[in-house]
Design a protein around this motif. Structure first.
Motif, PDB file in Angstrom:
ATOM      1  N   PHE A 104     -10.812  -2.924  38.398  1.00  0.00           N
ATOM      2  CA  PHE A 104     -11.489  -3.550  37.751  1.00  0.00           C
ATOM      3  C   PHE A 104     -10.946  -4.916  36.691  1.00  0.00           C
ATOM      4  CE2 PHE A 104     -13.565   0.870  37.246  1.00  0.00           C
ATOM      5  CZ  PHE A 104     -14.076   1.016  38.104  1.00  0.00           C
ATOM      6  N   GLU A 105     -11.772  -5.947  36.738  1.00  0.00           N
ATOM      7  CA  GLU A 105     -11.580  -7.207  35.982  1.00  0.00           C
ATOM      8  C   GLU A 105     -12.292  -7.252  34.731  1.00  0.00           C
ATOM      9  OE1 GLU A 105     -12.471 -12.131  35.951  1.00  0.00           O
ATOM     10  OE2 GLU A 105     -12.969 -10.608  37.979  1.00  0.00           O
ATOM     11  N   VAL A 106     -11.793  -7.227  33.239  1.00  0.00           N
ATOM     12  CA  VAL A 106     -11.797  -7.375  31.696  1.00  0.00           C
ATOM     13  C   VAL A 106     -12.923  -8.493  32.021  1.00  0.00           C
ATOM     14  CG1 VAL A 106     -11.942  -7.429  29.636  1.00  0.00           C
ATOM     15  CG2 VAL A 106     -10.502  -5.854  31.543  1.00  0.00           C
ATOM     16  N   ILE A 107     -14.298  -8.928  31.967  1.00  0.00           N
ATOM     17  CA  ILE A 107     -14.772  -9.986  31.847  1.00  0.00           C
ATOM     18  C   ILE A 107     -15.262 -10.840  30.092  1.00  0.00           C
ATOM     19  CG2 ILE A 107     -16.652 -11.914  32.032  1.00  0.00           C
ATOM     20  CD1 ILE A 107     -16.507 -10.168  35.183  1.00  0.00           C
ATOM     21  N   ALA A 108     -14.958 -11.249  29.222  1.00  0.00           N
ATOM     22  CA  ALA A 108     -15.390 -11.518  28.068  1.00  0.00           C
ATOM     23  C   ALA A 108     -16.448 -12.081  28.056  1.00  0.00           C
ATOM     24  CB  ALA A 108     -14.701 -11.813  27.128  1.00  0.00           C
ATOM     25  N   VAL A 109     -16.842 -10.987  27.697  1.00  0.00           N
ATOM     26  CA  VAL A 109     -19.333 -11.476  27.454  1.00  0.00           C
ATOM     27  C   VAL A 109     -19.779 -11.485  25.500  1.00  0.00           C
ATOM     28  CG1 VAL A 109     -19.929 -10.783  29.897  1.00  0.00           C
ATOM     29  CG2 VAL A 109     -19.246  -9.269  27.854  1.00  0.00           C
ATOM     30  N   PRO A 110     -18.889 -12.680  24.882  1.00  0.00           N
ATOM     31  CA  PRO A 110     -19.180 -11.841  23.541  1.00  0.00           C
ATOM     32  C   PRO A 110     -21.418 -12.615  23.516  1.00  0.00           C
ATOM     33  CG  PRO A 110     -18.576 -13.894  23.847  1.00  0.00           C
ATOM     34  CD  PRO A 110     -17.990 -13.178  25.112  1.00  0.00           C
ATOM     35  N   GLY A 111     -21.827 -11.941  22.349  1.00  0.00           N
ATOM     36  CA  GLY A 111     -23.203 -12.386  22.246  1.00  0.00           C
ATOM     37  C   GLY A 111     -23.385 -11.467  21.590  1.00  0.00           C
ATOM     38  N   HIS A 112     -23.862 -10.083  22.332  1.00  0.00           N
ATOM     39  CA  HIS A 112     -24.297  -9.057  21.194  1.00  0.00           C
ATOM     40  C   HIS A 112     -23.525  -8.610  20.112  1.00  0.00           C
ATOM     41  CE1 HIS A 112     -26.554  -5.408  20.996  1.00  0.00           C
ATOM     42  NE2 HIS A 112     -25.547  -4.250  21.217  1.00  0.00           N
ATOM     43  N   LEU A 134     -33.361  -6.671  34.233  1.00  0.00           N
ATOM     44  CA  LEU A 134     -34.296  -7.656  33.451  1.00  0.00           C
ATOM     45  C   LEU A 134     -34.758  -7.982  32.636  1.00  0.00           C
ATOM     46  CD1 LEU A 134     -37.348  -5.791  35.619  1.00  0.00           C
ATOM     47  CD2 LEU A 134     -36.306  -7.574  36.358  1.00  0.00           C
ATOM     48  N   GLY A 135     -33.519  -8.493  31.369  1.00  0.00           N
ATOM     49  CA  GLY A 135     -33.361  -8.450  30.321  1.00  0.00           C
ATOM     50  C   GLY A 135     -31.938  -8.591  29.842  1.00  0.00           C
ATOM     51  N   CYS A 136     -31.666  -8.678  28.339  1.00  0.00           N
ATOM     52  CA  CYS A 136     -29.903  -8.700  28.048  1.00  0.00           C
ATOM     53  C   CYS A 136     -30.283  -8.334  26.425  1.00  0.00           C
ATOM     54  CB  CYS A 136     -30.448 -10.292  28.473  1.00  0.00           C
ATOM     55  SG  CYS A 136     -31.232 -11.798  26.617  1.00  0.00           S
ATOM     56  N   GLY A 137     -29.014  -8.412  26.249  1.00  0.00           N
ATOM     57  CA  GLY A 137     -28.945  -7.712  24.554  1.00  0.00           C
ATOM     58  C   GLY A 137     -29.286  -8.632  23.688  1.00  0.00           C
ATOM     59  N   ARG A 138     -29.703  -8.170  22.883  1.00  0.00           N
ATOM     60  CA  ARG A 138     -29.534  -8.845  21.513  1.00  0.00           C
ATOM     61  C   ARG A 138     -28.965  -9.265  20.674  1.00  0.00           C
ATOM     62  NH1 ARG A 138     -34.677  -7.477  17.946  1.00  0.00           N
ATOM     63  NH2 ARG A 138     -35.715  -6.090  19.525  1.00  0.00           N
ATOM     64  N   LEU A 139     -28.615 -10.654  19.922  1.00  0.00           N
ATOM     65  CA  LEU A 139     -27.674 -11.448  19.331  1.00  0.00           C
ATOM     66  C   LEU A 139     -27.521 -10.454  17.946  1.00  0.00           C
ATOM     67  CD1 LEU A 139     -28.630 -14.712  20.763  1.00  0.00           C
ATOM     68  CD2 LEU A 139     -27.642 -13.580  22.235  1.00  0.00           C
ATOM     69  N   PHE A 140     -26.677  -9.560  18.085  1.00  0.00           N
ATOM     70  CA  PHE A 140     -26.287  -9.222  16.691  1.00  0.00           C
ATOM     71  C   PHE A 140     -25.136 -10.142  16.379  1.00  0.00           C
ATOM     72  CE2 PHE A 140     -28.060  -5.314  18.001  1.00  0.00           C
ATOM     73  CZ  PHE A 140     -28.670  -5.453  17.601  1.00  0.00           C
ATOM     74  N   GLU A 141     -24.439 -10.778  17.025  1.00  0.00           N
ATOM     75  CA  GLU A 141     -23.183 -11.452  16.157  1.00  0.00           C
ATOM     76  C   GLU A 141     -23.055 -12.356  17.222  1.00  0.00           C
ATOM     77  OE1 GLU A 141     -20.731  -6.968  14.820  1.00  0.00           O
ATOM     78  OE2 GLU A 141     -19.862  -8.931  16.226  1.00  0.00           O
ATOM     79  N   GLY A 142     -23.525 -13.097  17.807  1.00  0.00           N
ATOM     80  CA  GLY A 142     -22.766 -14.146  18.867  1.00  0.00           C
ATOM     81  C   GLY A 142     -24.471 -15.482  18.669  1.00  0.00           C
ATOM     82  N   THR A 143     -24.180 -16.685  18.937  1.00  0.00           N
ATOM     83  CA  THR A 143     -25.477 -17.402  19.416  1.00  0.00           C
ATOM     84  C   THR A 143     -25.831 -17.522  21.043  1.00  0.00           C
ATOM     85  OG1 THR A 143     -23.568 -19.230  20.628  1.00  0.00           O
ATOM     86  CG2 THR A 143     -23.869 -19.029  17.956  1.00  0.00           C
ATOM     87  N   PRO A 144     -27.057 -18.253  21.178  1.00  0.00           N
ATOM     88  CA  PRO A 144     -27.507 -17.884  22.308  1.00  0.00           C
ATOM     89  C   PRO A 144     -26.959 -18.422  23.048  1.00  0.00           C
ATOM     90  CG  PRO A 144     -29.247 -18.359  20.682  1.00  0.00           C
ATOM     91  CD  PRO A 144     -27.451 -18.488  19.648  1.00  0.00           C
ATOM     92  N   ALA A 145     -26.275 -19.915  22.841  1.00  0.00           N
ATOM     93  CA  ALA A 145     -24.883 -20.355  23.361  1.00  0.00           C
ATOM     94  C   ALA A 145     -23.737 -19.932  24.875  1.00  0.00           C
ATOM     95  CB  ALA A 145     -24.299 -21.667  22.756  1.00  0.00           C
ATOM     96  N   GLU A 146     -23.334 -18.710  23.858  1.00  0.00           N
ATOM     97  CA  GLU A 146     -22.620 -17.444  23.476  1.00  0.00           C
ATOM     98  C   GLU A 146     -22.900 -16.875  24.774  1.00  0.00           C
ATOM     99  OE1 GLU A 146     -18.893 -17.105  20.397  1.00  0.00           O
ATOM    100  OE2 GLU A 146     -21.329 -16.438  20.092  1.00  0.00           O
ATOM    101  N   MET A 147     -24.049 -16.374  24.602  1.00  0.00           N
ATOM    102  CA  MET A 147     -24.923 -15.136  25.465  1.00  0.00           C
ATOM    103  C   MET A 147     -25.003 -15.696  26.709  1.00  0.00           C
ATOM    104  SD  MET A 147     -25.572 -12.045  25.301  1.00  0.00           S
ATOM    105  CE  MET A 147     -26.218 -10.599  24.822  1.00  0.00           C
TER     106      MET A 147
END
Length: 255
Positions: A104-112, A134-147
């Protein structure tokens, strides 16, 4: 040949189990131990690894007990809020497992969360609470741009990649998505498929990235219908503004 199973847990979580023909298994995001223990016993499997995507308890709550009982290696992102990890991973790291044989490749996905990672390989994407069907996670710690950037990294994977996310949210997400793009035939078909699967108490997951790109509004901020809807709803015009408008509207949406 690797076999994938979705184990229902808690109220609407999925724990993902991946096993080989020799009986070795890994699990992803075990929010509780009991469903994993039951599946291991039922299938005659030996747990060797636990992969964690982020620190929320509904994704890590069973990890310590499973690791202790089975001497399994716990792999997690760099985050002190995940207290028990044998190996810490970050963006660009490569996991090469020998039992089961998988890479597996690890991909950083900040946002949630700020330290959220995804694991991509073997035709699978374990994406935790970043990308949902059909959706994505809530932004608890990240910005819209990051997500948005995180989602676009995941969306660049091959069409056939199976999307193994952390929750059974497809029907609620479909209800919102249909408000945004009511004439999207791919979305209509996916919503109908999901209703049929849930009527039989079957998971709507995994999805595929090709299906998500065709129907998930959070991956479609450049689609004319999505752009028109966000402009009308929130005077959103840039790509990040359109994504932020979608996420804000979904936060307030009740199916």
């Amino acid at each position: 040949m690797l076999r994938l199973s979705a184990l229902p847990a808690l109220s609407d979580n999925y724990i993902w189990l991946l096993a080989d023909a020799a009986g070795h298994a890994l699990v992803v995001d075990p929010g509780e131990a009991a469903p994993v223990e039951a599946a291991l016993a039922r299938k005659g499997l030996r747990l060797t690894a636990v992969l964690l995507t982020h620190h929320h308890d509904d994704h890590i709550g069973g990890a310590a007990a499973l690791a202790a009982r089975h001497a399994a290696t716990v792999i997690a992102p760099h985050d002190a809020r995940i207290p028990h990890a044998d190996r810490r991973v970050g963006d660009g790291d490569r996991l090469t497992l020998t039992a089961p044989v998988a890479a597996f490749e690890v991909i950083a996905v900040p946002g949630h969360t700020r330290s959220h990672v995804a694991y991509a390989g073997e035709g699978l994407l374990f994406c935790g609470d970043t990308l949902f069907s059909l959706g994505c996670g809530r932004l608890f710690e990240g910005t819209p741009a990051e997500m948005l950037a995180s989602l676009e990294r995941l969306a660049a994977l091959p069409d056939a990649t199976r999307v193994c996310c952390g929750h059974e949210y497809t029907l609620a997400n479909a209800a919102f998505a249909l408000q945004v793009e009511p004439d999207n035939t791919a979305l209509q078909a996916r919503a109908a498929e999901a209703r049929g699967l849930r009527a039989q108490a079957r998971p709507t997951l995994p999805s595929t990235l090709g299906a998500e790109r065709a129907a998930n509004p959070f991956l479609r901020v450049d689609a004319p219908a999505v752009a028109a809807w966000t402009a009308a709803a929130a005077h959103a015009h840039t790509r990040v503004e359109r994504f932020a408008a979608l996420r804000t509207a979904k936060d307030a949406f009740r199916a």
